[in-house]
Design a protein around this motif. Structure first.
Motif, mmCIF file in Angstrom:
data_model
loop_
_atom_site.group_PDB
_atom_site.id
_atom_site.type_symbol
_atom_site.label_atom_id
_atom_site.label_comp_id
_atom_site.label_asym_id
_atom_site.label_seq_id
_atom_site.Cartn_x
_atom_site.Cartn_y
_atom_site.Cartn_z
ATOM 1 N N GLY A 124 5.553 6.358 -2.886
ATOM 2 C CA GLY A 124 5.641 5.078 -2.193
ATOM 3 C C GLY A 124 4.960 3.972 -2.968
ATOM 4 N N ALA A 125 5.585 2.791 -2.988
ATOM 5 C CA ALA A 125 5.039 1.609 -3.675
ATOM 6 C C ALA A 125 4.764 1.890 -5.142
ATOM 7 C CB ALA A 125 3.769 1.133 -2.972
ATOM 8 N N GLY A 126 5.547 2.796 -5.735
ATOM 9 C CA GLY A 126 5.389 3.095 -7.159
ATOM 10 C C GLY A 126 4.329 4.131 -7.470
ATOM 11 N N TYR A 127 3.779 4.790 -6.447
ATOM 12 C CA TYR A 127 2.735 5.788 -6.656
ATOM 13 C C TYR A 127 3.117 7.101 -5.982
ATOM 14 C CZ TYR A 127 0.028 1.628 -7.865
ATOM 15 O OH TYR A 127 -0.386 0.458 -8.434
ATOM 16 N N SER A 128 2.525 8.193 -6.474
ATOM 17 C CA SER A 128 2.758 9.517 -5.905
ATOM 18 C C SER A 128 1.429 10.226 -5.723
ATOM 19 C CB SER A 128 3.661 10.357 -6.823
ATOM 20 O OG SER A 128 4.905 9.732 -7.038
ATOM 21 N N GLY A 129 1.322 10.991 -4.644
ATOM 22 C CA GLY A 129 0.097 11.758 -4.437
ATOM 23 C C GLY A 129 0.021 12.315 -3.029
ATOM 24 N N THR A 130 -1.021 13.087 -2.794
ATOM 25 C CA THR A 130 -1.274 13.661 -1.471
ATOM 26 C C THR A 130 -2.117 12.690 -0.655
ATOM 27 O OG1 THR A 130 -1.226 15.912 -2.374
ATOM 28 C CG2 THR A 130 -2.265 15.613 -0.233
ATOM 29 N N VAL A 131 -1.701 12.407 0.565
ATOM 30 C CA VAL A 131 -2.406 11.447 1.420
ATOM 31 C C VAL A 131 -3.748 12.038 1.847
ATOM 32 C CG1 VAL A 131 -2.331 10.103 3.546
ATOM 33 C CG2 VAL A 131 -0.229 10.519 2.260
ATOM 34 N N LYS A 132 -4.847 11.351 1.474
ATOM 35 C CA LYS A 132 -6.183 11.798 1.865
ATOM 36 C C LYS A 132 -6.651 11.088 3.127
ATOM 37 C CE LYS A 132 -10.967 12.242 0.261
ATOM 38 N NZ LYS A 132 -11.925 11.972 -0.830
ATOM 39 N N ALA A 133 -6.357 9.780 3.233
ATOM 40 C CA ALA A 133 -6.770 9.013 4.413
ATOM 41 C C ALA A 133 -5.945 7.748 4.507
ATOM 42 C CB ALA A 133 -8.259 8.667 4.344
ATOM 43 N N ILE A 134 -5.759 7.275 5.748
ATOM 44 C CA ILE A 134 -5.091 5.998 6.001
ATOM 45 C C ILE A 134 -6.142 5.062 6.578
ATOM 46 C CG2 ILE A 134 -3.196 4.819 7.179
ATOM 47 C CD1 ILE A 134 -1.801 7.518 7.420
ATOM 48 N N GLN A 135 -6.654 4.154 5.749
ATOM 49 C CA GLN A 135 -7.683 3.220 6.184
ATOM 50 C C GLN A 135 -7.033 1.966 6.769
ATOM 51 O OE1 GLN A 135 -10.643 4.233 6.263
ATOM 52 N NE2 GLN A 135 -10.840 5.824 4.695
ATOM 53 N N ILE A 136 -7.878 1.004 7.183
ATOM 54 C CA ILE A 136 -7.357 -0.207 7.805
ATOM 55 C C ILE A 136 -6.522 -1.019 6.825
ATOM 56 C CG2 ILE A 136 -8.007 -2.421 8.824
ATOM 57 C CD1 ILE A 136 -10.378 -1.114 10.086
ATOM 58 N N LEU A 137 -6.990 -1.141 5.579
ATOM 59 C CA LEU A 137 -6.310 -1.996 4.609
ATOM 60 C C LEU A 137 -5.557 -1.236 3.534
ATOM 61 C CD1 LEU A 137 -9.060 -4.729 4.075
ATOM 62 C CD2 LEU A 137 -7.110 -4.774 5.647
ATOM 63 N N TYR A 138 -5.882 0.001 3.316
ATOM 64 C CA TYR A 138 -5.240 0.742 2.237
ATOM 65 C C TYR A 138 -5.127 2.227 2.593
ATOM 66 C CZ TYR A 138 -10.170 1.648 1.224
ATOM 67 O OH TYR A 138 -11.481 1.996 1.339
ATOM 68 N N LEU A 182 0.473 3.734 11.036
ATOM 69 C CA LEU A 182 -0.087 4.639 12.036
ATOM 70 C C LEU A 182 0.786 4.712 13.287
ATOM 71 C CD1 LEU A 182 -3.842 3.679 11.692
ATOM 72 C CD2 LEU A 182 -2.816 5.876 11.123
ATOM 73 N N THR A 183 1.567 3.651 13.525
ATOM 74 C CA THR A 183 2.462 3.652 14.690
ATOM 75 C C THR A 183 3.752 4.411 14.404
ATOM 76 O OG1 THR A 183 1.591 1.494 15.367
ATOM 77 C CG2 THR A 183 3.691 2.194 16.341
ATOM 78 N N MET A 184 4.390 4.091 13.274
ATOM 79 C CA MET A 184 5.662 4.724 12.926
ATOM 80 C C MET A 184 5.464 6.128 12.339
ATOM 81 S SD MET A 184 7.586 2.374 13.947
ATOM 82 C CE MET A 184 9.162 3.075 13.404
ATOM 83 N N ARG A 185 4.327 6.339 11.691
ATOM 84 C CA ARG A 185 3.935 7.627 11.131
ATOM 85 C C ARG A 185 5.003 8.232 10.216
ATOM 86 N NH1 ARG A 185 1.414 11.413 15.635
ATOM 87 N NH2 ARG A 185 0.828 12.526 13.729
ATOM 88 N N PRO A 186 5.356 7.527 9.128
ATOM 89 C CA PRO A 186 6.278 8.124 8.156
ATOM 90 C C PRO A 186 5.625 9.246 7.365
ATOM 91 C CG PRO A 186 5.466 6.029 7.340
ATOM 92 C CD PRO A 186 4.956 6.166 8.744
ATOM 93 N N PHE A 187 4.311 9.330 7.416
ATOM 94 C CA PHE A 187 3.582 10.423 6.774
ATOM 95 C C PHE A 187 2.242 10.591 7.470
ATOM 96 C CE2 PHE A 187 2.805 6.517 4.333
ATOM 97 C CZ PHE A 187 1.421 6.411 4.443
ATOM 98 N N LYS A 188 1.579 11.697 7.187
ATOM 99 C CA LYS A 188 0.259 11.973 7.762
ATOM 100 C C LYS A 188 -0.644 12.496 6.666
ATOM 101 C CE LYS A 188 1.432 16.680 9.302
ATOM 102 N NZ LYS A 188 2.737 16.710 8.635
ATOM 103 N N VAL A 189 -1.915 12.628 6.995
ATOM 104 C CA VAL A 189 -2.877 13.146 6.030
ATOM 105 C C VAL A 189 -2.457 14.547 5.595
ATOM 106 C CG1 VAL A 189 -5.269 13.911 5.722
ATOM 107 C CG2 VAL A 189 -4.782 11.753 6.891
ATOM 108 N N GLY A 190 -2.453 14.777 4.293
ATOM 109 C CA GLY A 190 -2.051 16.075 3.762
ATOM 110 C C GLY A 190 -0.646 16.108 3.209
ATOM 111 N N ASP A 191 0.173 15.089 3.531
ATOM 112 C CA ASP A 191 1.545 15.025 3.019
ATOM 113 C C ASP A 191 1.551 14.534 1.578
ATOM 114 O OD1 ASP A 191 2.439 15.868 5.440
ATOM 115 O OD2 ASP A 191 3.305 13.959 6.062
ATOM 116 N N TYR A 192 2.530 15.021 0.808
ATOM 117 C CA TYR A 192 2.728 14.525 -0.562
ATOM 118 C C TYR A 192 3.866 13.517 -0.521
ATOM 119 C CZ TYR A 192 3.067 14.387 -5.637
ATOM 120 O OH TYR A 192 3.061 13.969 -6.937
ATOM 121 N N ILE A 193 3.602 12.292 -0.991
ATOM 122 C CA ILE A 193 4.588 11.220 -0.853
ATOM 123 C C ILE A 193 4.777 10.452 -2.156
ATOM 124 C CG2 ILE A 193 3.994 10.921 1.595
ATOM 125 C CD1 ILE A 193 2.577 8.274 0.745
#
Length: 263
Positions: free
Chosen positions: A121-135, A108-119
């Motif tokens: 990362g970590a071996g997974y692909s998809g559209t970001v729906k939400a950035i929660q505290i732990l996941y 959330l500080t560096m913001r390499p992506f935001k909600v709605g972006d397709y990314i």
């Protein structure tokens, strides 16, 4: 009769603590829902909204617990010290969760992506729906939900396909050695120029790029808007096959000639 007075006093304190806990939880629920609605209407970044709501919810519940413990007669300072020690022990036991928490703050500080972006990362692909505290929640193109731990995501390479408005689609097509070079180039140029979603600036790149074992290779690179990438990709793949068939341009496949010796 002092013990009766003490029991009555403890009962009153316990009842008051239970009432405070139940009422507090109800008030917190209403308050968090109200804050959530206000934050949703605000102009804050979509990535921050669920994170802020989660932090407020946890913070209010911690305050409520401290208040209830105070009503029960436990010294607040001592309880906070005990809570701190418990938190330290819990932190050692759940280092992975703390890593995910730190990862969430970092994302959330560096913001390499935001909600709605397709990314990726970590071996997974998809559209970001939400950035929660732990996941972080990702939605795949086939509508599957993936919960990626923030610790893994923040410590891995992230490919963000939504940062820029345009993307380049790269193709390599193989044709038979007997095909006329200029004929192939003109056919590919016609295919590219006729597609409505292919951008002319930057100019498409079409060149003979290699001599393979079974085919001459032609590289085609075209630019398109990010949202049109897959349309352009599949359209050109299909059109090349159709046009090559119409123009009698062969698309060879690897083959091996085997010779046997007569005994």
């Amino acid at each position: 009769m002092d013990w009766i007075d003490r029991i009555v006093e403890m009962g009153i304190s316990l009842g008051l603590a239970v009432v405070t806990l139940l009422v507090g939880l109800a008030v917190i629920k209403v308050l968090v829902n109200f804050i959530s609605k206000q934050i949703t209407k605000s102009k804050l970044d979509e990535s921050l909204k669920p994170f802020i709501v989660s932090v407020i919810n946890i913070g209010l519940k911690l305050v409520l617990v401290v208040s209830v413990v105070g009503i029960l007669g436990v010294p607040t300072a001592s309880f906070v010290a005990i809570l701190g020690s418990f938190g330290l022990a819990l932190g050692l036991a759940f280092q992975g969760s703390l890593s995910n928490l730190a990862g969430g703050v970092l994302l959330l500080t560096m913001r390499p992506f935001k909600v709605g972006d397709y990314i990726d990362g970590a071996g997974y692909s998809g559209t970001v729906k939400a950035i929660q505290i732990l996941y972080t929640e990702l939605v795949t193109p086939d509508n599957k939900m993936i919960y990626v731990p923030n610790g893994n995501l923040s410590n891995s390479g992230i490919v963000n396909y939504s940062v820029h408005e345009t993307r380049r689609a790269d193709f390599v097509f193989g044709v038979g050695y007997e095909a006329d070079n200029q004929h192939v180039l003109k056919t590919l140029q016609a295919i590219v120029s006729e597609h409505p979603d292919v951008l002319l600036d930057p100019e498409p790149f079409i060149r003979l790029s290699g001599h393979g074992d079974s085919a001459v290779e032609y590289t085609v690179r075209v630019w398109t808007k990010a949202e049109d990438y897959w349309v352009v990709h599949f359209d050109i793949m299909e059109t090349v096959k159709t046009k090559f068939d119409e123009e009698n341009i062969s698309i060879p496949y690897p083959q091996m000639d085997v010779h046997t010796l007569d005994s």
